[in-house]
Design an enzyme around this catalytic site. Structure first.
Site, PDB file in Angstrom:
ATOM      1  N   SER A  89      10.956 -12.598 -44.847  1.00  0.00           N
ATOM      2  CA  SER A  89      11.683 -11.674 -45.726  1.00  0.00           C
ATOM      3  C   SER A  89      13.065 -11.398 -45.155  1.00  0.00           C
ATOM      4  O   SER A  89      13.391 -11.806 -44.040  1.00  0.00           O
ATOM      5  CB  SER A  89      10.908 -10.356 -45.873  1.00  0.00           C
ATOM      6  N   SER A  91      14.371  -8.428 -44.348  1.00  0.00           N
ATOM      7  CA  SER A  91      14.497  -7.082 -43.779  1.00  0.00           C
ATOM      8  C   SER A  91      15.286  -7.050 -42.475  1.00  0.00           C
ATOM      9  O   SER A  91      15.750  -5.987 -42.064  1.00  0.00           O
ATOM     10  CB  SER A  91      13.113  -6.478 -43.545  1.00  0.00           C
ATOM     11  N   LYS A 146      10.944  -6.039 -36.223  1.00  0.00           N
ATOM     12  CA  LYS A 146      11.996  -5.054 -36.438  1.00  0.00           C
ATOM     13  C   LYS A 146      12.747  -4.865 -35.121  1.00  0.00           C
ATOM     14  O   LYS A 146      12.414  -5.445 -34.091  1.00  0.00           O
ATOM     15  CB  LYS A 146      11.419  -3.696 -36.891  1.00  0.00           C
ATOM     16  N   SER A 255      14.375  -2.562 -46.074  1.00  0.00           N
ATOM     17  CA  SER A 255      13.414  -2.744 -44.991  1.00  0.00           C
ATOM     18  C   SER A 255      12.386  -1.627 -45.022  1.00  0.00           C
ATOM     19  O   SER A 255      12.740  -0.438 -45.047  1.00  0.00           O
ATOM     20  CB  SER A 255      14.128  -2.754 -43.632  1.00  0.00           C
TER      21      SER A 255
END
Length: 307
Positions: A89, A91, A146, A255
């Site tokens: 993705s 994010s 992250k 996100s």
């Protein structure tokens, strides 16, 4: 607990290893005895072809013995040294793009067993600014990636698209702690990336000693009504508990991160993302005859260390 593939890999390694041991100490000696008996019955004159037939390993044993060293090495490498991941993705844009294949350094943090994820060796702890892979707290079989923003004891505020951090005063952190400070950002450009039809602004953010780029979408409001609510704090304020970390995606308005579900337990940390070893680009034209999952090119310029 680890993901299904990690469990499968460990079980396959154990199964192949047990078959190899069973053959070495039980079945192979029996085949040798059968050969001696066959030679005796033939008056000591058994043909080479007949001897090979008696000593021939069953297909299962032959396969298990041939793949065991390879499977064992893959299991050890993937469990304790480096593990490959694919970015699914956007994010973490612009740091990581869809189609990036990365290596995650497992020994950067505590070394854990590949199935139950119990700590085998206590190593380094995540640092502010690390791009970290971890087990998603709400679904531990899923891996998330992250950036580590808040360490245990930190106070983090994300307000009007500006990040503020009050570092916890610890034995290791005696300077620049105990006061709330805005994290410095510098505008690089606008319109290089888009979220839906909205142009995004690209900033360089200085997080501790780590300078990295982030994306903001000025036209998108912050959905604070969905933020994780911590007792005795403002809706956009997060105080990191002991043995936990607060994480954000670099694509701040696209996100699902700690703002929405809270904190990452230290035991959920998998490793630090350190290197992009391959990056494919895909066709995003809905009218194209090429399926969206088929790579259309390689982004060689993206290969290298992750910051």
């Amino acid at each position: 607990m680890a993901g299904y593939f990690a469990i499968f890999l460990v079980l396959l390694t154990l199964a192949c290893g047990l078959i190899w041991l069973l053959d070495k100490f039980v079945l192979a000696p029996k085949r040798q005895q059968q050969l001696v008996m066959a030679q005796s019955a033939a008056g000591g004159q058994l043909s080479l072809e007949a001897s090979e037939t008696v000593l021939k390993e069953p297909q299962l044993i032959e396969t298990a013995k041939s793949i065991f060293p390879v499977i064992a090495l893959i299991t050890i490498f993937r469990s304790f040294i480096y593990e490959p991941f694919q970015i699914p993705s956007g994010s973490m844009m612009p740091t990581l793009l869809v189609g990036d294949f990365i290596l995650v350094e497992k020994f950067s943090y505590d070394v854990k067993d590949p199935v139950w994820r119990k700590t085998l060796y206590s190593n380094n702890t995540p640092q502010r600014g690390d791009v970290a892979v971890f087990k998603y707290p709400e679904q531990p079989t899923v891996d998330y990636i992250k950036r580590v923003i808040g360490l245990p004891g930190d106070r983090v505020i994300y307000r009007n698209k500006q990040l503020y951090i009050e570092k916890a005063c610890t034995a290791a952190e005696q300077t620049d702690c105990g006061k709330l400070e805005a994290v410095a950002i510098t505008l690089k450009n606008e319109g290089e990336f888009f979220q839906e039809l909205y142009p995004q602004r690209r900033y360089t953010e200085q997080l501790a000693d780590v300078a990295h780029d982030i994306l903001q979408t000025p036209a998108k409001r912050e959905h604070m009504e969905f933020f994780f609510k911590q007792n005795d704090t403002a809706i956009d304020e997060f105080i990191v508990p002991a043995d936990h970390y607060f994480v954000l995606g670099d694509n701040r308005d696209n996100s699902r991160d700690g703002r929405f579900w809270g904190f990452v337990p230290a035991d959920n940390m998998v490793g630090k993302a350190v290197f992009i070893w391959m990056s494919f680009e895909f066709n995003d034209d809905p009218n194209s005859w090429i399926p969206g999952w088929v790579p259309t090119g390689i982004r060689f310029e993206r290969l290298g260390a992750i910051h």
